[in-house]
Write a protein that holds these residues in place. Sequence first.
Motif, short mmCIF file in Angstrom:
data_model
loop_
_atom_site.label_atom_id
_atom_site.label_comp_id
_atom_site.label_asym_id
_atom_site.label_seq_id
_atom_site.Cartn_x
_atom_site.Cartn_y
_atom_site.Cartn_z
N PHE A 15 0.83 -1.21 0.00
CA PHE A 15 0.00 0.00 0.00
C PHE A 15 0.86 1.26 0.00
O PHE A 15 0.48 2.29 -0.55
CB PHE A 15 -0.92 -0.03 1.23
CG PHE A 15 -1.84 1.14 1.34
CD1 PHE A 15 -3.07 1.13 0.70
CD2 PHE A 15 -1.49 2.26 2.10
CE1 PHE A 15 -3.93 2.22 0.81
CE2 PHE A 15 -2.35 3.34 2.21
CZ PHE A 15 -3.57 3.32 1.56
N TRP A 16 2.04 1.17 0.64
CA TRP A 16 2.91 2.32 0.81
C TRP A 16 4.00 2.27 -0.26
O TRP A 16 4.86 1.41 -0.24
CB TRP A 16 3.54 2.31 2.21
CG TRP A 16 2.50 2.13 3.29
CD1 TRP A 16 2.18 0.97 3.92
CD2 TRP A 16 1.64 3.13 3.82
NE1 TRP A 16 1.19 1.18 4.84
CE2 TRP A 16 0.83 2.50 4.79
CE3 TRP A 16 1.48 4.50 3.57
CZ2 TRP A 16 -0.14 3.20 5.51
CZ3 TRP A 16 0.52 5.19 4.29
CH2 TRP A 16 -0.28 4.55 5.24
N ARG A 17 3.96 3.21 -1.21
CA ARG A 17 4.81 3.09 -2.40
C ARG A 17 5.75 4.27 -2.61
O ARG A 17 6.44 4.32 -3.62
CB ARG A 17 3.93 2.90 -3.64
CG ARG A 17 2.99 1.69 -3.53
CD ARG A 17 2.29 1.41 -4.83
NE ARG A 17 3.26 1.05 -5.86
CZ ARG A 17 2.93 0.81 -7.12
NH1 ARG A 17 1.67 0.91 -7.51
NH2 ARG A 17 3.87 0.51 -8.01
N SER A 18 5.80 5.20 -1.68
CA SER A 18 6.69 6.34 -1.90
C SER A 18 8.15 5.90 -1.82
O SER A 18 8.57 5.27 -0.84
CB SER A 18 6.44 7.43 -0.85
OG SER A 18 7.43 8.43 -0.94
N PRO A 69 3.72 3.70 7.94
CA PRO A 69 3.45 2.28 7.70
C PRO A 69 3.60 1.42 8.95
O PRO A 69 2.91 0.40 9.09
CB PRO A 69 4.50 1.91 6.64
CG PRO A 69 4.79 3.19 5.93
CD PRO A 69 4.73 4.24 7.00
N LYS A 70 4.50 1.80 9.85
CA LYS A 70 4.71 0.99 11.05
C LYS A 70 3.49 1.00 11.96
O LYS A 70 3.26 0.06 12.72
CB LYS A 70 5.93 1.51 11.83
CG LYS A 70 7.26 1.18 11.19
CD LYS A 70 8.41 1.71 12.03
CE LYS A 70 9.76 1.27 11.46
NZ LYS A 70 10.06 -0.13 11.75
N LEU A 95 10.52 -0.18 6.24
CA LEU A 95 10.10 1.12 5.75
C LEU A 95 10.29 1.26 4.25
O LEU A 95 9.69 2.13 3.62
CB LEU A 95 10.87 2.24 6.47
CG LEU A 95 10.46 2.53 7.91
CD1 LEU A 95 11.37 3.59 8.51
CD2 LEU A 95 9.01 3.00 7.97
N VAL A 96 11.13 0.45 3.67
CA VAL A 96 11.38 0.51 2.23
C VAL A 96 10.26 -0.21 1.50
O VAL A 96 10.00 -1.39 1.74
CB VAL A 96 12.74 -0.13 1.88
CG1 VAL A 96 12.95 -0.11 0.37
CG2 VAL A 96 13.86 0.60 2.60
N PRO A 97 9.51 0.49 0.62
CA PRO A 97 8.40 -0.17 -0.08
C PRO A 97 8.89 -1.26 -1.02
O PRO A 97 9.91 -1.08 -1.69
CB PRO A 97 7.74 0.98 -0.85
CG PRO A 97 8.80 2.01 -0.99
CD PRO A 97 9.67 1.89 0.23
N PRO A 104 8.22 0.35 -5.09
CA PRO A 104 8.11 1.82 -5.01
C PRO A 104 7.68 2.44 -6.33
O PRO A 104 7.96 1.92 -7.41
CB PRO A 104 9.52 2.25 -4.64
CG PRO A 104 10.40 1.17 -5.15
CD PRO A 104 9.61 -0.11 -4.99
N ASP A 105 6.99 3.57 -6.23
CA ASP A 105 6.68 4.36 -7.41
C ASP A 105 7.95 5.03 -7.93
O ASP A 105 8.95 5.14 -7.21
CB ASP A 105 5.65 5.44 -7.06
CG ASP A 105 4.26 4.87 -6.84
OD1 ASP A 105 3.95 3.84 -7.46
OD2 ASP A 105 3.51 5.45 -6.03
N PRO A 106 7.94 5.51 -9.19
CA PRO A 106 9.12 6.22 -9.71
C PRO A 106 9.42 7.47 -8.88
O PRO A 106 8.50 8.18 -8.45
CB PRO A 106 8.70 6.58 -11.14
CG PRO A 106 7.64 5.61 -11.49
CD PRO A 106 6.90 5.32 -10.20
N ALA A 107 10.67 7.73 -8.66
CA ALA A 107 11.08 8.89 -7.86
C ALA A 107 10.87 10.18 -8.63
O ALA A 107 11.14 10.25 -9.83
CB ALA A 107 12.53 8.75 -7.45
#
Length: 413
Positions: free
Chosen positions: A13-16, A108-109, A199-201, A204-207
């Motif tokens: 769910f968390w992709r940043s 996320p935690k 914490l690392v997705p 991840p989405d593109p930076a």
Amino acid sequence: MRDDPRLPTSPGFWRSPLRGPWFTSVLGLVLLVGTTVLFVTGLVSYAAYNPDLSPVNDQTPDKGILGFYLFPWPTDPAWLYRLNQGIHVTLGITLIPVLLAKLWSVVPKLFALPPARSLAHALERISLLLLVGGALFEFVTGVLNIQLDYVFPGSFYRLHFYGAWVFFAGFAVHVALKAPAAVRNVRHMRRGAAPEDDLVPPSPDPATFSRRGALGFVGGGSLLLFGTTVGQNFDGALRRTAILAPHGGAEPGSGPNGFQINKTAAYAGIDPAETAEDTWRLIVTGRSGAVRLSRAQLARLPLHSSSLPIACVEGWSTSDQWWRGVRLRDLARLVGYEDDPPDVFVESLQRRGAFRHAALRANQVADPRSLLALYVNGEDLSPDHGHPARVIVPAAPGVLNTKWVARMTFGDL
């Protein structure tokens, strides 16, 4: 359900791409230093109210062990409270972007399942609840107080005091558990990516910009808040930059009485008829009885001058003003205290707002700079500055410098 990427309990769910241990650790180390200073200056600020003068100044009953550090507040240096509260409020405002970024980085935690994988993990989750809840409570109530929005279900001082200890309990446990890892992660800054953790997705989405860019954005927000707040601690052109402070950018007027106030006479419910020269009387009570003094009689007593600032809990302060009036210790002498003046209970004509009365310690009464002021900067006090008489004491919070004084009772409180 846990792995459904549509739910916050799923890592997907968390992709940043900004989230990660290095970004979180840098923010955490800034908060480690900053919130420690906030906690210490907050406790010092509370001590300045001399809350052990119960029940007069005591806004926090049943402090118990939490009041272990309290001490009689000194009068030297005269700018002590001004410096302490200026640091406390300005730093608190400046850290708001850092706090929000830190909470965003670790959100996320808060949704991770299972709730506890081990005893250490359970302690970490509990500390997070205390830490996040306490931090939000302290920052929100602090900002509301600075903006003079007293919408609390009780005394701000009591709530902020207890909230600080709840926050610090979670903070201490969290630091003990996470500080070693935070330091290790920051050391990886020049060696490539930080170690992987939850914490690392995973996808991840593109930076769109780098973590260093994100830190720069947070730092820029803090710098902006600092620049639009810090001026309330000064006079002149710099004060006009404090557009976020209620006593910042607005001009307080001109002339000898042209400096900041917290409450106007109208707001405090002062009836001009009560403060007129021919009707107002000061009642001074002590060991030998009571004395009633008109303003004209006070003006015929030996008068002394003090150059002192005013500083308030909201963080604003004035430069030194030149006050002239009767020494508090001379008023104590009028009612039977020749040598060592005692504590004093000061009552105001004020009808609305908090601190309609206050108590001062014997050391504050004894200081030769402590006055019942009749004049400021060579002119009679204006109604908004406490005419016909107000207390001014070195290093005391502004609310203890009672305006529109009606009665002073010297003796054991």
